[in-house]
Design a protein around this motif. Structure first.
Motif: not given
Length: 420
Positions: A41-42, A94-95, A165-172
């Motif tokens: 569960x990373x 990602x943790x 470590x950021x992988x993506x940002x999402x706007x909702x």
């Protein structure tokens, strides 16, 4: 980004933030049931709620990926429109404290796991009226660093977890007509599990296989993933032969097996208490207490270091091949690029999640056989032998199980969520 205080986007009002916070935690509870290698569960997901954090998330969403062209405005193909104070953001990460690192192939597996989580998380949010308007992925620079991402997240300060470590940002954005129900998705996610038991020998209907391969939605919509079902006897025999020859590789790789064994829990009670990893019953089915103790001792890294000289790893490989050989279908999923980037790999994980949920709804079970992908020479042999293009990132048994199998433990969904 500059601008006057009056022109800056306003954070959502408290009345609007509370419903999203509730929706996010509901979604995280369901997304926590996503598959991951070794059940490690990373993933992590950050919810920017403060003004500075929201501005940083907004900048990350609005910027094009590092070194790449402007990305589409929406995963659904719709153009972006001003959302004002109705916007919400989440940042998938990602943790690094939970990732597998003993093999180079684990880098792909970790991103695939995070992509599966993201697909279920955003689908859960959509069913609560929060649709994905835009996603921006963070691609590493040529030297492997993600400096662009860290620069964008710098305004978050100490609230951003140092191991993430950021992988993506999402706007909702708020929508009023969700399709489906959250209860249905929760039931399917709870029913989805790895089932290592024997499967019925009868073939899986071609129409069912076609349905599993149908186009996906959400994050998986633009995934460049090929899905291949190996159903011919010659193909399945070739795959089983590969497993028999190489299925014991992890047991002889000191670092890889030590890492794998660190996720083996003493019993179901310990697994539930820790919320990750797996008890031996997940590998071998129900076990008596003496047999469980004997297996735990036999599989210990120190013991395996001795037993491999007697060929014990080959015995285990042949046992796995005997389970694989009569399976009616093998599914192999591949990415178009032999060296996929972050976006392609995360979207591939989203496609995997969608496939697995569809298989569960169809009464089918999966049992990943990851050992043939975790070592590059074996993976290349697999792809050459079966004509699999690109980069195969998932291969699994597929069929109707003869018996049920226990569900792997999970951390509480909220533990993966940080408010920043």
């Amino acid at each position: 980004m500059t601008g006057s205080p009056t022109s800056a986007p306003r954070p959502p009002s408290a009345a609007r933030r509370v419903p999203f916070e509730h929706a996010l935690r509901e979604a995280a509870d369901i997304a926590a049931l996503s598959p991951s290698s070794h059940n490690c569960q990373p993933w992590g997901v950050a919810w920017p709620s403060g003004r500075g954090a929201r501005r940083a998330a907004e900048r990350l969403v609005e910027e094009a990926p590092a070194g790449g062209p402007e990305a589409p405005d929406s995963t659904s193909g719709e153009s972006s429109t001003g959302g004002g104070d109705t916007d919400e953001y989440v940042i998938l990460a990602l943790d690094r404290e939970r990732e597998l690192t003993s093999l180079p192939a684990h880098a792909v597996e970790m991103l695939v796991s995070c992509g599966a989580y993201l697909q279920i998380l955003l689908r859960s949010l959509a069913l609560q009226g929060w649709s994905t308007d835009r996603i921006r992925f963070v691609e590493p620079l040529a030297d492997g660093r993600t400096q662009k991402a860290y620069d964008a997240c710098r305004p978050l300060g100490d609230t951003w977890p140092k191991s993430w470590s950021p992988l993506c940002a999402v706007r909702l954005r708020r929508t009023d007509e969700p399709v489906g129900t959250l209860a249905e998705l929760r039931r399917t996610a709870l029913a989805r599990r790895t089932n290592r038991a024997p499967y019925r020998p009868g073939a899986v209907e071609p129409a069912v296989l076609d349905g599993l391969s149908a186009p996906s939605t959400g994050v998986a919509e633009d995934a460049g993933v090929t899905v291949r079902h190996l159903v011919a006897d010659s193909e399945r025999a070739a795959f089983a032969g590969l497993v028999a020859r190489h299925g014991g590789r992890d047991f002889t790789h000191r670092q890889a097996w030590r890492e794998t064994y660190s996720f083996v829990r003493r019993d179901e009670a310990e697994a539930q208490a820790r919320g990750d990893g797996f008890p031996l019953s997940q590998l071998f089915g129900p076990l008596s207490t003496p047999r469980r103790h004997a297996l735990r001792l036999a599989l210990a890294p120190t013991t395996m270091g001795v037993l491999r000289h007697a060929g014990y790893h080959r015995v285990l490989a042949r046992q796995l091949a005997r389970v694989v050989r009569p399976t009616p279908a093998i599914v192999a999923m591949g990415l178009a690029d032999a060296l996929p980037g972050v976006e392609a790999t995360v979207r591939g994980g989203a496609r995997l999640a969608e496939y697995w949920l569809r298989a569960t709804e169809a009464g089918l079970a999966l049992h990943p056989v990851s050992v043939v992908l975790q070592h590059d020479d074996v993976r290349k042999e697999l792809q050459d032998r079966l004509g699999l293009p690109g980069r195969t990132f998932f291969v699994s048994r597929l069929g109707h199980p003869l018996t049920g199998f226990p569900r792997s433990p999970r951390r509480i969904g909220a533990r993966a969520v940080r408010t920043i």
